[in-house]
Design a protein around this motif. Structure first.
Motif, PDB file in Angstrom:
ATOM      1  N   ASP A  29     -17.998  15.431 -61.244  1.00 40.43           N
ATOM      2  CA  ASP A  29     -19.388  14.978 -61.310  1.00 40.43           C
ATOM      3  C   ASP A  29     -19.591  14.061 -62.515  1.00 40.43           C
ATOM      4  O   ASP A  29     -19.244  14.397 -63.656  1.00 40.43           O
ATOM      5  CB  ASP A  29     -20.333  16.177 -61.428  1.00 40.43           C
ATOM      6  CG  ASP A  29     -20.291  17.069 -60.204  1.00 40.43           C
ATOM      7  OD1 ASP A  29     -19.742  16.636 -59.180  1.00 40.43           O
ATOM      8  OD2 ASP A  29     -20.780  18.213 -60.282  1.00 40.43           O
ATOM      9  N   GLY A  30     -20.167  12.882 -62.276  1.00 39.89           N
ATOM     10  CA  GLY A  30     -20.453  11.944 -63.354  1.00 39.89           C
ATOM     11  C   GLY A  30     -19.312  10.994 -63.679  1.00 39.89           C
ATOM     12  O   GLY A  30     -19.494  10.063 -64.474  1.00 39.89           O
ATOM     13  N   PHE A  31     -18.136  11.198 -63.083  1.00 45.27           N
ATOM     14  CA  PHE A  31     -16.994  10.319 -63.343  1.00 45.27           C
ATOM     15  C   PHE A  31     -16.876   9.264 -62.239  1.00 45.27           C
ATOM     16  O   PHE A  31     -17.019   9.569 -61.054  1.00 45.27           O
ATOM     17  CB  PHE A  31     -15.686  11.119 -63.394  1.00 45.27           C
ATOM     18  CG  PHE A  31     -15.530  11.957 -64.628  1.00 45.27           C
ATOM     19  CD1 PHE A  31     -14.919  11.440 -65.760  1.00 45.27           C
ATOM     20  CD2 PHE A  31     -15.997  13.263 -64.660  1.00 45.27           C
ATOM     21  CE1 PHE A  31     -14.769  12.215 -66.896  1.00 45.27           C
ATOM     22  CE2 PHE A  31     -15.852  14.051 -65.788  1.00 45.27           C
ATOM     23  CZ  PHE A  31     -15.235  13.515 -66.916  1.00 45.27           C
ATOM     24  N   THR A  32     -16.599   8.028 -62.632  1.00 45.03           N
ATOM     25  CA  THR A  32     -16.370   6.950 -61.680  1.00 45.03           C
ATOM     26  C   THR A  32     -15.268   6.036 -62.221  1.00 45.03           C
ATOM     27  O   THR A  32     -14.928   6.071 -63.409  1.00 45.03           O
ATOM     28  CB  THR A  32     -17.634   6.100 -61.438  1.00 45.03           C
ATOM     29  OG1 THR A  32     -18.046   5.515 -62.698  1.00 45.03           O
ATOM     30  CG2 THR A  32     -18.760   6.927 -60.851  1.00 45.03           C
ATOM     31  N   GLY A  33     -14.729   5.219 -61.327  1.00 44.40           N
ATOM     32  CA  GLY A  33     -13.786   4.184 -61.740  1.00 44.40           C
ATOM     33  C   GLY A  33     -12.578   4.709 -62.487  1.00 44.40           C
ATOM     34  O   GLY A  33     -11.997   5.748 -62.160  1.00 44.40           O
ATOM     35  N   LEU A  34     -12.189   3.983 -63.535  1.00 41.94           N
ATOM     36  CA  LEU A  34     -11.030   4.338 -64.335  1.00 41.94           C
ATOM     37  C   LEU A  34     -11.167   5.725 -64.943  1.00 41.94           C
ATOM     38  O   LEU A  34     -10.199   6.508 -64.967  1.00 41.94           O
ATOM     39  CB  LEU A  34     -10.818   3.299 -65.443  1.00 41.94           C
ATOM     40  CG  LEU A  34      -9.689   3.576 -66.442  1.00 41.94           C
ATOM     41  CD1 LEU A  34      -8.340   3.586 -65.748  1.00 41.94           C
ATOM     42  CD2 LEU A  34      -9.712   2.548 -67.573  1.00 41.94           C
ATOM     43  N   GLY A  35     -12.365   6.071 -65.423  1.00 43.54           N
ATOM     44  CA  GLY A  35     -12.578   7.381 -66.017  1.00 43.54           C
ATOM     45  C   GLY A  35     -12.293   8.508 -65.037  1.00 43.54           C
ATOM     46  O   GLY A  35     -11.730   9.543 -65.417  1.00 43.54           O
TER      47      GLY A  35
END
Length: 436
Positions: free
Chosen positions: A140-146
């Motif tokens: 939850d809250g993570f997108t892309g490279l992260g």
């Protein structure tokens, strides 16, 4: 077009010779094409002979279709290897470590959840959420490279714990190669994201885990579902050539993001209330550690399994007509047959079926040929996507981990498992995993 009789893979008989460790032997063939490449390795035990595809000696006509035939989509590249699998790591919707996740897979546990993506109904003009397998509470809250670094780091930490490895052992990790498998760009608008992954994914993963893996030993392989098995092929070559002592192979992917869901929906690949034949998107990361049996014995590691063969081959990408699906199914069967020929018996098969009709038709076409192989008869079939959804580039490592854990937990499960992967690009790969 009718295919010629392929026959078994070519064998080149050799005389018994006695060589000191590090010695050299010259192989002479009666006929040879220009530039034929033959490599002979003489380790402490057992001579290894590597014939590189594309630079092979001339062979009998009935063998030639395996390597060059107008009816084939591409030439399969097969590595005959024997590497110990001494580390496993997995994070998924049904378990935050490899032991619990594989136990859940064996039990058939699944945890689908509605995604933040809705589709319209043509009957009553209502909208319904698409179901998938998101890692609620983890990503939850993570997108892309992260997101990719976060997932991969969790799988890597699990591998370190499972294999009882010390992240601070500089000498150990300096002799290790890192292969990270992901999916290629799914949309032209994601080109910048792919460049970001190329530049930072491996470096951030190594930095976060505190591993001293040199930059020249890090590589990202963006072949989708076939990434992990293709990486295992490259890892085997790197270990055999002595460039590294071991290889850390990791697959990470997420199909539950907004961009990925839009792309899948535009191609009508999602399973929805009005489209029952489709995939359920998932996300996961899985990792395996490969090293020679000698290295495993020297550090007294207990292998979870043995990787004994890998075959890869490229084919058609987007499939539409039944004729093209049949062609891809034929190609899939050839790659699997090449791998299965290295085993006397296949007890279990772990594959890439994900609910899509094209994948099922391809597998059906391949099964017609495979069912004629004595090694394959009676093999049990496992489809991890049934419980976890389509996990993309992580699927190959998940299948390998599940095969190894089945060996450990179920002594009656047999001694050899065959794993196959099929990427959206058409790349097909298969591998043999045996009981240690």
């Amino acid at each position: 077009m009718a295919q010629p009789d392929e026959g078994p893979a070519p064998l080149f008989p050799l005389r018994r010779v006695e060589l000191a460790s590090g010695g050299r032997v010259t192989l002479e063939f009666t006929e040879q094409i220009a530039g034929a490449s033959v490599e002979v390795l003489v380790p402490e035990r057992n001579i290894e002979v590597h014939l590189f595809p594309g630079d092979l000696p001339l062979m009998d006509r009935r063998f030639r279709p395996w390597w060059s035939s107008p009816g084939m989509l591409s030439c399969p590249s097969m590595a005959s290897i024997r590497l110990a699998i001494t580390g496993l790591g997995l994070v998924s919707t049904i378990g935050n470590d490899v032991v619990s996740a594989c136990a859940s897979l064996r039990a058939g546990i699944t945890r689908p959840a509605p995604l933040d993506f809705q589709v319209a109904s043509s009957e009553d003009l209502s909208v319904e959420a698409v179901m998938g397998h998101p890692m609620v509470g983890v990503t939850d809250g993570f997108t892309g490279l992260g997101l990719y670094v976060h997932l991969a780091s969790l799988a890597l930490q699990d591998l370190l714990a499972y294999g009882r490895l010390d992240a601070r052992d500089v000498r150990f990790w300096r002799d290790t190669a890192l292969f990270v498998g992901t999916s290629p760009v799914r949309d032209e608008e994601q080109e910048d994201f792919q460049q970001l992954l190329d530049e930072h994914l491996c470096a951030e993963l190594v930095r976060r885990a505190g591993l001293d893996i040199p930059p020249e030993n890090r590589r990202r392989i963006a072949l989708g579902h076939a990434s992990v098995l293709s990486a295992a092929n490259e890892a085997a070559e790197a270990v055999a050539r002595g460039r590294v002592r071991r290889a850390l192979v990791l697959g990470v992917d997420s199909l539950v993001g907004e961009d990925e869901l839009l792309w899948l929906a535009s191609l009508r690949r999602l399973k929805t209330p009005e489209h029952a034949v489709g995939l359920m998107p998932g996300e996961a990361a899985a990792a395996i550690l490969l090293e020679s049996e000698t290295e495993a014995r020297l550090r007294q590691a207990t292998p979870a399994g043995l990787l004994t063969a890998v075959t890869t081959g490229a084919g058609e990408s987007e499939l539409g007509s039944r004729a093209r699906i049949a062609q891809q199914g034929l190609h899939l069967s050839r790659v699997i047959e090449e791998t299965a020929s290295r085993a006397t018996r296949i007890h279990a098969v772990y594959g890439d079926l994900n609910g899509e009709e094209a994948r099922a038709r391809e597998w059906g076409m391949a099964l017609v040929r495979l069912s004629q192989m004595t090694q394959y008869r009676g093999a049990r079939e496992y489809w991890p996507a049934t419980c976890m959804g389509d996990t993309g580039a992580a699927s190959g490592a998940i299948a390998m981990a599940l095969a190894c854990r089945n060996f450990i937990r179920n002594p009656a499960s047999g001694d050899t498992a065959l794993i196959w992967s099929r990427a959206d690009s058409g790349v097909v790969a298969s591998a043999l995993v045996s009981r240690a």
